[in-house]
Write a protein that holds these residues in place. Sequence first.
Motif, short mmCIF file in Angstrom:
data_model
loop_
_atom_site.label_atom_id
_atom_site.label_comp_id
_atom_site.label_asym_id
_atom_site.label_seq_id
_atom_site.Cartn_x
_atom_site.Cartn_y
_atom_site.Cartn_z
N ILE A 72 -7.95 -7.51 -36.66
CA ILE A 72 -8.83 -7.00 -37.32
C ILE A 72 -10.25 -6.75 -36.55
O ILE A 72 -10.78 -5.77 -36.80
N ALA A 73 -10.54 -7.70 -35.69
CA ALA A 73 -11.94 -7.86 -35.07
C ALA A 73 -11.68 -6.68 -34.08
O ALA A 73 -12.62 -6.15 -33.75
N PHE A 74 -10.60 -6.36 -33.40
CA PHE A 74 -10.67 -5.55 -32.35
C PHE A 74 -10.33 -4.15 -32.98
O PHE A 74 -10.80 -3.19 -32.31
N THR A 75 -10.17 -4.16 -34.05
CA THR A 75 -10.02 -2.53 -34.87
C THR A 75 -11.47 -1.95 -34.84
O THR A 75 -11.88 -0.89 -34.75
N VAL A 76 -12.57 -3.02 -35.10
CA VAL A 76 -13.96 -2.89 -35.33
C VAL A 76 -14.42 -2.40 -33.67
O VAL A 76 -15.16 -1.48 -33.47
N LEU A 77 -13.92 -3.13 -32.79
CA LEU A 77 -14.25 -2.96 -31.33
C LEU A 77 -13.88 -1.50 -30.96
O LEU A 77 -14.56 -0.93 -30.21
N MET A 78 -12.65 -1.07 -31.23
CA MET A 78 -12.26 0.07 -30.87
C MET A 78 -12.84 1.14 -31.49
O MET A 78 -13.13 2.13 -31.06
N SER A 79 -13.20 0.91 -32.72
CA SER A 79 -13.76 1.83 -33.65
C SER A 79 -15.27 2.43 -32.87
O SER A 79 -16.04 3.52 -32.96
#
Length: 266
Positions: free
Chosen positions: A149-156
Motif C-alpha cells: 500500500i505504501a509503495f503504491t503511493v510512492l510509485m504514483s
Amino acid sequence: MIIINSTKYLYFLLSSYLETGLFKYALFTIVMCIYVVIVCSNLLLIVVICMNRSLHEPMYLFLCSLFVNELFGSTGLFPFLMVQILSDVHTVAAPLCFLQIICLYTYANIEFMAYDRFLAICYPLHYNTCMTYKKAAILINLTWLYPFIAFTVLMSLSVPLQLCGNIINKVYCDNYHIVKLACYDTTVNNAYGLTYTASLIGIVFMIYSYIRILIVCFSASKQSRQKAVSTCSPHLASLLNFSLGCFFEIIQSRKTLLLLLFFLWG
C-alpha cells in the motif's frame, strides 16, 4: 526563461557496471551460486514447516514468512544481476525497472517476529492466549500488505515524473536515483520517501521488544537465558542481515539529503 528538456524514457542505463572481460563469467557463477543456495535453503525450510504439523505454531509461521520474504527479495535482485553481468550493454526497460523497484521496496517487514518472542519470553503464561494462530496470520498479512500500500503511493509519485536523463548510477534500479533525474521539484517525493524508509523497518518497536527480553533474561536462570537465545537467534540473524542492508542502502542513496537534514536541524 529557462527551457527544460524533459521526456519519458523507454529504458534506463545502469552506469555502475565495469568492463570485466572474461571475469564476468566468474562473477556470474558466484552470484548464481549465492542465489541457488538462498532459494534451496529457504524452500527446504518452508517445506519442513509446512509438512511438519508440530511446527504449525505462531513462531514457525513468522519464520516461514521470513523465508518467503528472503525468496521474494532475492528473486527481485539476483536474476537481474546475472543478466546484467553477462550483458555488454547495461540497459533495462523502464517497466522492468519499476517492477524491480516494487520487488525490492516491498521487501516485507519483519518486526512482528520480535513481538512474538517478546510475548513468549516476557509473558509465557499468557502467550497462547495473546498469540493465537489467527492473530499470527493477521500480523503476517499486515507485514506484507503495508509495504504494498505504501509503495503504491510512492510509485504514483515517481512514475509520472518528467526526466532529464536516464542514467542510474547503480547496478540495479532504485527509486531515489530515478527521482534525482527529474527536471522539476521533487520535495514531495523526497519527503514521502524518507517517511516510508523510516517506517519500513520499525526499528523502535524491535529495540523495545529486545530490551524487555534482555531485562527478563538477566533476571532469569542460566537455562532460561539459553532457551531465550535459542528462540530469538533465527529472527535476530534475519533482522541483522535485513537492517544492515537497509542501513547501508539508505546511507549510500540518500547521504546528500541526510546531510542536508542534519545541517538544517543542527
